[in-house]
Design an enzyme around this catalytic site. Sequence first.
Site, short mmCIF file in Angstrom:
data_model
loop_
_atom_site.label_atom_id
_atom_site.label_comp_id
_atom_site.label_asym_id
_atom_site.label_seq_id
_atom_site.Cartn_x
_atom_site.Cartn_y
_atom_site.Cartn_z
N THR A 251 47.44 92.17 43.93
CA THR A 251 48.25 91.85 42.74
C THR A 251 49.64 91.41 43.18
O THR A 251 49.85 91.08 44.36
CB THR A 251 48.29 93.04 41.77
OG1 THR A 251 48.86 92.63 40.53
CG2 THR A 251 49.10 94.21 42.32
N ASN A 252 50.60 91.39 42.28
CA ASN A 252 51.97 91.00 42.64
C ASN A 252 52.98 91.82 41.82
O ASN A 252 52.60 92.67 41.03
CB ASN A 252 52.16 89.50 42.42
CG ASN A 252 51.84 89.10 40.99
OD1 ASN A 252 52.48 89.56 40.06
ND2 ASN A 252 50.81 88.27 40.83
N ARG A 253 54.26 91.52 42.02
CA ARG A 253 55.31 92.37 41.44
C ARG A 253 55.67 92.03 39.99
O ARG A 253 56.60 92.60 39.43
CB ARG A 253 56.59 92.26 42.28
CG ARG A 253 56.48 92.86 43.64
CD ARG A 253 57.84 92.83 44.32
NE ARG A 253 57.73 93.20 45.71
CZ ARG A 253 57.68 94.46 46.13
NH1 ARG A 253 57.72 95.44 45.26
NH2 ARG A 253 57.57 94.71 47.41
N ALA B 108 52.11 85.57 36.32
CA ALA B 108 52.07 85.41 37.76
C ALA B 108 50.61 85.61 38.17
O ALA B 108 50.16 86.73 38.43
CB ALA B 108 52.96 86.45 38.42
#
Length: 409
Positions: free
Chosen positions: A208-210, A277
């Site tokens: 995943t991402n921030r 995102a």
Amino acid sequence: MNPIKGKRIVLGVTGSIAAYKAADLASKLAQNGALVDVILTENAEKFITPLTFQTLTGRKAHTSLWEGDAHVVHVGLGERADLLVIAPCTADTLAKLTHGLANNLLTVTALASRCPVLLVPAMDGAMFQNPATQANLETVRSRGVRIIGPVSGRMASGLLGPGRMLEPAEILGHIRLVLGENGPLRGQHILISAGGTQEALDPVRYLTNRSTGKQGFALAQAALDLGAKVSLVAGATAAILPTPAGAARFDVESADQMAEVVLQLAGEADALVMAAAVADFRAKAPSPHKIKKVETPPAIEIERTPDILSLVSEQRAQTGKPRVVVGFAAESQNLLENARDKLKRKRLSMVAVNDISAKDAGFAVDTNRLSLVTPEGVEQLPLMSKAEAAAAVMQRVTEMLRDPGPVTN
Ligand code: CTP
């Protein structure tokens, strides 16, 4: 811009234990820049005092039909109001409104007012379910009065059931919705994606991402403020954010799921703002079982996820919808160059680019510094809150919807 700002709101408070929550609502409305005139019924005063509201709103709270120049008070309040909210609204006040009774300052004001009316019922579950109350709700609803709640939960009696008043933050959202509904995006369907996707490695782990989804949710609120119909596709990392009142929310986990939902909704949307995102990579073959902690770590082969914006652009070239497509870019170098490249490559109307190398812009902070890149040029926005940045983006979307230009192939 927040449509509550500068509006005249009459807040009616009736005799329910939920009256204490009306103080919080009055405070929130005042903080949002509304001019709040509170009217308490005699029974409301048994639970809370006018002084509480006066202190929170900085304006006189009214109680009696016979105070000062009574005629001026009730006709004046009703006539000038942009919105009448009754929270909490008891079964008794609801019954009075249903039959047009006018025997206290609140019911007189309600009868004399021409603005939208929002009722927020709070009562015992049996009283709410009584056919008399249900019929009254139906009658006032058929006259255009809006009713929000009640919700099920524990009530003052200790019983569980429907009858609890909505929380002040939720009521505030609905007030915002009503006051914004005649804005310049009325009749337009805006599709917004927000948050990061999660790509499974096994049943418990993922890539995943921030992204927190804050900017995307702020965009949804900004579109609602301008009167749009809003569909909000929320990635897994945004799961804890509350849904802006009025938005239709679609929760998804992976890029694949987001692609499916976005492509379907895009076919009927006027504009898409892709703030999500989306993870660019995923495991080629996610393990159906939990990967064990073995001595030699397994190699995980990764592959590209579908590029949702490019798929939307292909669909758009066939159907003409959405008329406006906005992408977001999170860049750490060559900001404008990369944004212009993305604009062309993904055939977008605009790219909102932010510099994620800055501490005060980008992921997990409440501020952003965006540059809006279109085929015509670049508009550099100063550092501002994500809410302000969202309003600026939606302002540009509104302008582009008026004159979307040709759909590029
Ligand atoms: N996006 C998308 N589908 C993906 C990845 C991204 O639709 N699989 C969208 C994002 O929602 C965003 C825009 O594309 O609006 C830019 O995403 P970004 O990942 O920055 O662009 P890329 O083209 O993937 O380029 P790079 O990551 O190399 O900068």
